[in-house]
Scaffold this active site. Sequence first.
Site, PDB file in Angstrom:
ATOM      1  N   GLU A  67       0.811  -1.215   0.000  1.00  0.00           N
ATOM      2  CA  GLU A  67       0.000   0.000   0.000  1.00  0.00           C
ATOM      3  C   GLU A  67       0.849   1.272   0.000  1.00  0.00           C
ATOM      4  O   GLU A  67       0.406   2.311  -0.510  1.00  0.00           O
ATOM      5  CB  GLU A  67      -0.947  -0.009   1.208  1.00  0.00           C
ATOM      6  CG  GLU A  67      -2.054  -1.036   1.116  1.00  0.00           C
ATOM      7  CD  GLU A  67      -1.671  -2.420   1.665  1.00  0.00           C
ATOM      8  OE1 GLU A  67      -2.552  -3.301   1.739  1.00  0.00           O
ATOM      9  OE2 GLU A  67      -0.477  -2.594   2.024  1.00  0.00           O
ATOM     10  N   PHE A 129     -11.630  -7.535  13.638  1.00  0.00           N
ATOM     11  CA  PHE A 129     -10.545  -7.970  12.760  1.00  0.00           C
ATOM     12  C   PHE A 129     -10.201  -6.883  11.751  1.00  0.00           C
ATOM     13  O   PHE A 129     -11.074  -6.344  11.076  1.00  0.00           O
ATOM     14  CB  PHE A 129     -10.945  -9.253  12.034  1.00  0.00           C
ATOM     15  CG  PHE A 129      -9.918  -9.744  11.046  1.00  0.00           C
ATOM     16  CD1 PHE A 129      -8.683 -10.200  11.476  1.00  0.00           C
ATOM     17  CD2 PHE A 129     -10.191  -9.716   9.689  1.00  0.00           C
ATOM     18  CE1 PHE A 129      -7.727 -10.648  10.571  1.00  0.00           C
ATOM     19  CE2 PHE A 129      -9.247 -10.153   8.770  1.00  0.00           C
ATOM     20  CZ  PHE A 129      -8.014 -10.621   9.203  1.00  0.00           C
ATOM     21  N   GLN A 130      -8.950  -6.549  11.677  1.00  0.00           N
ATOM     22  CA  GLN A 130      -8.423  -5.510  10.785  1.00  0.00           C
ATOM     23  C   GLN A 130      -9.092  -4.157  10.999  1.00  0.00           C
ATOM     24  O   GLN A 130      -9.258  -3.379  10.057  1.00  0.00           O
ATOM     25  CB  GLN A 130      -8.517  -5.941   9.315  1.00  0.00           C
ATOM     26  CG  GLN A 130      -7.553  -7.074   8.968  1.00  0.00           C
ATOM     27  CD  GLN A 130      -7.407  -7.306   7.481  1.00  0.00           C
ATOM     28  OE1 GLN A 130      -8.319  -7.036   6.702  1.00  0.00           O
ATOM     29  NE2 GLN A 130      -6.247  -7.819   7.069  1.00  0.00           N
ATOM     30  N   LYS A 179     -17.682  -1.212   5.752  1.00  0.00           N
ATOM     31  CA  LYS A 179     -18.085  -2.210   4.764  1.00  0.00           C
ATOM     32  C   LYS A 179     -19.591  -2.251   4.561  1.00  0.00           C
ATOM     33  O   LYS A 179     -20.069  -2.422   3.436  1.00  0.00           O
ATOM     34  CB  LYS A 179     -17.568  -3.590   5.185  1.00  0.00           C
ATOM     35  CG  LYS A 179     -17.748  -4.648   4.107  1.00  0.00           C
ATOM     36  CD  LYS A 179     -17.006  -5.931   4.435  1.00  0.00           C
ATOM     37  CE  LYS A 179     -17.129  -6.936   3.297  1.00  0.00           C
ATOM     38  NZ  LYS A 179     -16.360  -8.182   3.558  1.00  0.00           N
ATOM     39  N   MET A 496      24.257   9.097   1.823  1.00  0.00           N
ATOM     40  CA  MET A 496      24.150  10.331   2.589  1.00  0.00           C
ATOM     41  C   MET A 496      24.399  10.083   4.068  1.00  0.00           C
ATOM     42  O   MET A 496      24.989  10.929   4.766  1.00  0.00           O
ATOM     43  CB  MET A 496      22.780  10.970   2.375  1.00  0.00           C
ATOM     44  CG  MET A 496      22.701  12.410   2.849  1.00  0.00           C
ATOM     45  SD  MET A 496      23.837  13.513   1.956  1.00  0.00           S
ATOM     46  CE  MET A 496      22.874  13.875   0.495  1.00  0.00           C
TER      47      MET A 496
END
Length: 600
Positions: A67, A129-130, A179, A496
């Site tokens: 993502e 969940f999630q 959802k 760097m």
Amino acid sequence: MTTQTATDTKTQIQAQPEILTGAQILVRALVDQGVDTLFGYPGGAVLPIYDALYDEPRLRHVLVRHEQGATHAAEGYARSTGKPGVVLVTSGPGATNAVTGIVDALMDSIPLVVITGQVATHLIGSDAFQEADTVGITRSCTKHNYLVKRVEDLARVVHEAFHIATSGRPGPVVIDIPKDVQFLPGPYVGPEAARPTFSYNPRTRGDQAKIAEAVELIAAARRPIFYTGGGIINAGPKASEALRELAHLTGAPVTSTLMGLGAFPAADPQWLGMLGMHGSFEANNAMHDCDVMVCLGARFDDRITGRLDAFSPGSKKIHVDIDPSSINKNVLVDLGIVGDVGSVMRDMLAAWKAKGHEGADLTAWRAQIETWRARNGFAYRKDPKIIKPQYAIERLYALTKDRDTYISTEVGQHQMWAAQFYRFEEPNRWMTSGGLGTMGYGLPAAVGAQMAHPDSLVIDIAGEASVQMTMQEFSTAVQFDLPIKIFILNNEWMGMVRQWQQLLHGERYSHSYSESLPDFVKLAEAMGGVGIRASTPDELDAKIMQMIDTRRPVLFDCRVAKAENCFPMIPSGRAHNDMLLGDSGVDLDSAIDDEGKMLV
């Protein structure tokens, strides 16, 4: 039934909004907003949306591998097109994985609309969940965010989100959709019919009295300079055109932040190059010694200003920005103008012409700038046996400058060398992570730019450490036949980090050497792409041409000098006119004390 009654009935039927599921409402709204591409990764909490996408041919979905890659790809798409980038991810880890790219977009003023799934409304707060508090997590790193609990609000929210993301100072907006809302039926209204819950109308026209005052200051200046930023690019092509006309009319030299490269053509004699910590010698000295500084669409960040109490002492400072909070935030200015920088510059041009100004005699100022330019602050020692990273960028530029090319970068030394040695003549060709400095940005950004410009040459100038952070997105390029070129300056160090450890930490190289690098050629082949390697200067041109001519994704392993430092450099705590120039004339040893620390 009379004719009039029939007409009234027909009008009432037409006025009734179409009833769709929440998922269908979202998809329809994206189409109506002109979206053609979105970057995402499916999961349980967004499956209704993905099901609705199945029957919508007008939307191209790019399946990323992570993502974070989706958000950076959307940034690359947005930066190269001027249109908002769109992201679709699931709840919980899908949303939290996207946070880095959301912050990156906020820091660099990139318009994104990020759509996240959420658990059903009745489960919110139950540690389902999630489940994650996406609105809470992203409140501090978005321009605005929403949790849509009613399907009746969804169409309005989506249209409003695009308006907020693209108006004023652009930025990311998150829409969190539970959802169950995606399944529920509700009314769809288009962008014109949707009524926002609040009015967001940022000021775009600058105060005319202040603009007139600014014009008088510029006209009287003996040592003026235009300090330009990414706001000019965000303001569109006409803003870049206005900058060019304003510079030529006034005769003032132009410099730019990292994010503003391309707004003014590098080939123009008035161009001083990038300014700041690794900016050009002439740009930084001109900023220090100017008598009138006109800051256009930049925000005086610390990479530019260096030591604040020694920043451009004695100059009159004019700041033009569409974000009122940016004015006087870091540097107190003499004249602040709130407005769209393109609009303000056009008003400046009109005021200048109306007054018949010719400006002051800048002959002495130009002569001083040429003296600084003659120092060649970007000079480096060439080696016939070893590819210097600066030379690699020079050759890459020489072989691609006449092509339709877009450049992205990762973050580190290679990023600064790209900014120094790759010269941009027009806006929207340069995509890099400026404010957040996100390693791993460049490869997915190249994916986004290539999706937007399928026939163009898109190159990510990378470091071997940065590119590994999102290397999986090379597989995305392979899947979607995107012939991106990943040009890796491989010095086997976090370059760097190593440079700062050398100069600031007594050469104690703590965990900055990469001892187990992949074979990038084999890795490219294993992922379905093409791998190319160059190790010596005499083979570099031919290998670059091979990369350019390959119509497949390419990983180019360019083996460069391992211990090269990026100069010029303004050490922490120093003023703009106190720079280290490396091989161009300053003795590095004189700037380091007996313990190996930088003298400040």
